[in-house]
Design an enzyme around this catalytic site. Sequence first.
Site, PDB file in Angstrom:
ATOM      1  N   ARG A   1       0.876  -1.183   0.000  1.00 32.03           N
ATOM      2  CA  ARG A   1       0.000   0.000   0.000  1.00 32.03           C
ATOM      3  C   ARG A   1       0.901   1.216   0.000  1.00 32.03           C
ATOM      4  NH1 ARG A   1      -5.179   1.334   3.742  1.00 32.03           N
ATOM      5  NH2 ARG A   1      -6.017  -0.040   2.134  1.00 32.03           N
ATOM      6  N   CYS A   8     -16.294   1.389   1.235  1.00 29.98           N
ATOM      7  CA  CYS A   8     -15.073   0.607   1.444  1.00 29.98           C
ATOM      8  C   CYS A   8     -14.613   0.644   2.902  1.00 29.98           C
ATOM      9  CB  CYS A   8     -13.966   1.132   0.537  1.00 29.98           C
ATOM     10  SG  CYS A   8     -13.624   2.876   0.793  1.00 29.98           S
ATOM     11  N   GLN A  22     -10.304  -3.963  -3.132  1.00 30.27           N
ATOM     12  CA  GLN A  22     -11.609  -3.482  -2.667  1.00 30.27           C
ATOM     13  C   GLN A  22     -12.681  -3.772  -3.710  1.00 30.27           C
ATOM     14  OE1 GLN A  22     -11.899  -1.659   0.462  1.00 30.27           O
ATOM     15  NE2 GLN A  22     -13.968  -2.379   0.117  1.00 30.27           N
ATOM     16  N   ASP A  52     -17.396   6.815  -0.782  1.00 30.94           N
ATOM     17  CA  ASP A  52     -16.104   6.746  -0.081  1.00 30.94           C
ATOM     18  C   ASP A  52     -15.845   8.134   0.505  1.00 30.94           C
ATOM     19  OD1 ASP A  52     -13.563   6.063   0.814  1.00 30.94           O
ATOM     20  OD2 ASP A  52     -12.613   6.128  -1.161  1.00 30.94           O
ATOM     21  N   HIS A  99      -7.628   0.716  -6.133  1.00 27.03           N
ATOM     22  CA  HIS A  99      -7.784  -0.177  -4.973  1.00 27.03           C
ATOM     23  C   HIS A  99      -8.455  -1.464  -5.484  1.00 27.03           C
ATOM     24  CE1 HIS A  99      -7.780  -1.471  -0.963  1.00 27.03           C
ATOM     25  NE2 HIS A  99      -8.634  -0.639  -0.396  1.00 27.03           N
ATOM     26  N   ARG A 119     -13.223  -8.976   1.811  1.00 30.90           N
ATOM     27  CA  ARG A 119     -11.830  -8.627   1.518  1.00 30.90           C
ATOM     28  C   ARG A 119     -10.932  -9.843   1.782  1.00 30.90           C
ATOM     29  NH1 ARG A 119     -10.069  -3.411   1.748  1.00 30.90           N
ATOM     30  NH2 ARG A 119      -8.167  -4.372   0.939  1.00 30.90           N
TER      31      ARG A 119
HETATM   32  N1  NVA Z   1     -10.071   6.631  -0.857  1.00 29.29           N
HETATM   33  C1  NVA Z   1      -9.653   6.204   0.458  1.00 29.29           C
HETATM   34  C2  NVA Z   1      -9.833   4.721   0.607  1.00 29.29           C
HETATM   35  C3  NVA Z   1      -9.445   4.148   1.934  1.00 29.29           C
HETATM   36  C4  NVA Z   1      -9.613   2.660   1.997  1.00 29.29           C
HETATM   37  C5  NVA Z   1      -8.189   6.592   0.653  1.00 29.29           C
HETATM   38  O1  NVA Z   1      -7.396   6.441  -0.284  1.00 29.29           O
HETATM   39  O2  NVA Z   1      -7.837   7.062   1.740  1.00 29.29           O
HETATM   40  N1   CP Z   2     -11.103  -0.371   2.865  1.00 32.10           N
HETATM   41  C1   CP Z   2      -9.822  -0.437   3.254  1.00 32.10           C
HETATM   42  O1   CP Z   2      -8.911  -0.627   2.451  1.00 32.10           O
HETATM   43  O2   CP Z   2      -9.639  -0.299   4.602  1.00 32.10           O
HETATM   44  P1   CP Z   2      -8.232  -0.011   5.328  1.00 32.10           P
HETATM   45  O3   CP Z   2      -7.768   1.322   4.847  1.00 32.10           O
HETATM   46  O4   CP Z   2      -8.558  -0.041   6.790  1.00 32.10           O
HETATM   47  O5   CP Z   2      -7.283  -1.094   4.932  1.00 32.10           O
END
Ligand code: NVA
Ligand code: CP
Length: 306
Positions: free
Chosen positions: A104, A265, A134, A225, A131, A293
Site C-alpha cells: 500500500r 469501502c 476493494q 467513499d 484499490h 476482503r
Molecule cells: N479513498 C480512500 C480509501 C481508503 C480505503 C483513501 O485512499 O484514503
Molecule cells: N477499505 C480499506 O482498504 O480499509 P483499510 O484502509 O482499513 O485497509
Amino acid sequence: MKKKDLLSLNDYSGKEIEALLNLSAAIKSELKAKKFRRPLKDKTIALIFEKPSLRTHATFETGIVQLGGHALYLPSSNIRIGVRETAEDIAKNLERWVDGIVIRTFSQKLIETLASNASIPVINALTDDAHPCQALATALTIKEHFKSFKGVKVAYVGDGNNVAASLFTICAKLGMDSVHIGPKGYELSKQYLADVTAAAKVSGSKFTYTKELAGVKGADLIYTDVWTSMGQEAESAKRLKAFKGYQVDSKLMALAGRGAKFSHCLPAHRGEEVSAEVIDGAASIAIDEAENRLHVQKAVLATLVK
Ligand code: NVA
Ligand code: CP
C-alpha cells in the site's frame, strides 16, 4: 511461466476476474466449513504499508496464515522506499527471500517499478490511483446479494478517487452499468475515464458521469467513499465545501428506489459522505463487503503466488 501481478484491474479480463471471484466464493465456503487449502505452505509474503490500514492489513495477514504461509510485515519507517534505498534494489532483494509482495503506497508508478524489478508477484493494496482488492470484494458482495451481475446498476456518489476508479473498472469488465455522481472537478482521471469507457464497450455495459443526484435513480447499489483520501488531508476544508450536498442519506437512498443496497469501502465518516442511519441501517452491506476482503485476497494470493 511469466509471473502475474495485481497492480490494476485494467490488466485483467472480465473472464479472469470472474475466475478470481468463483475461487473466492469456494474459499469462503471452505472456511465456513473449517476446511483449509494451503497453497502458501512454506511461502512468505512481504507486507509493506506506507499509509494506515485496518481492513487490508488484517485481511492479508490473516489470509496468508489461513493459506498456510507466513506474513512478513515490513514497517515502511524501517525500509523507507526511495529514501534509504531505491524501489529497484528493494525488489531485487525481496525476490531472493520471499514469494510475493503486498504493498500500500501513494504512487502507482512505484508499484510498477517494484513489479518490473521483481520476479515475484506484486499486489496493490491501495495506491492513489487504484484499490483493486476493494473492487473485487465489492463484486463478490454484489454477486451474493443480487445473485448475478446481469442487470445490476451501480451508482457511486462522491470523489472520483482510487476506490471509484477500481469500482467502475470492475463494473465495466463484468458488464454492470455504473454511474458516477459528484461535483465537477472531482471526476475520474482522463486515463481511467478512457479505460473504463473502453472496457464498458467490450462488455456492452454503460458508464456515465453526472453532477446531478438524480443519477442514482434505478440503481441497485449506492456506493460512496471519503471525500478526503489518505494523503489529501491539506485539501480537507476545500473538499468538505465541494462535496456539500453529496451525502448519501435516506432521501438519496429513497431516490434510488426500493431494494437499493448501500456499501462503502470503510473507514467511513458519518455525517460527511454518508449519514449514520444509512451506513448503520438495513440496506447497508458494507460489513459483508469488508468480510469479503479476506476471501478475495486469498483467491488472489492462491492464483498469483507460485
Ligand atoms: N479513498 C480512500 C480509501 C481508503 C480505503 C483513501 O485512499 O484514503
Ligand atoms: N477499505 C480499506 O482498504 O480499509 P483499510 O484502509 O482499513 O485497509
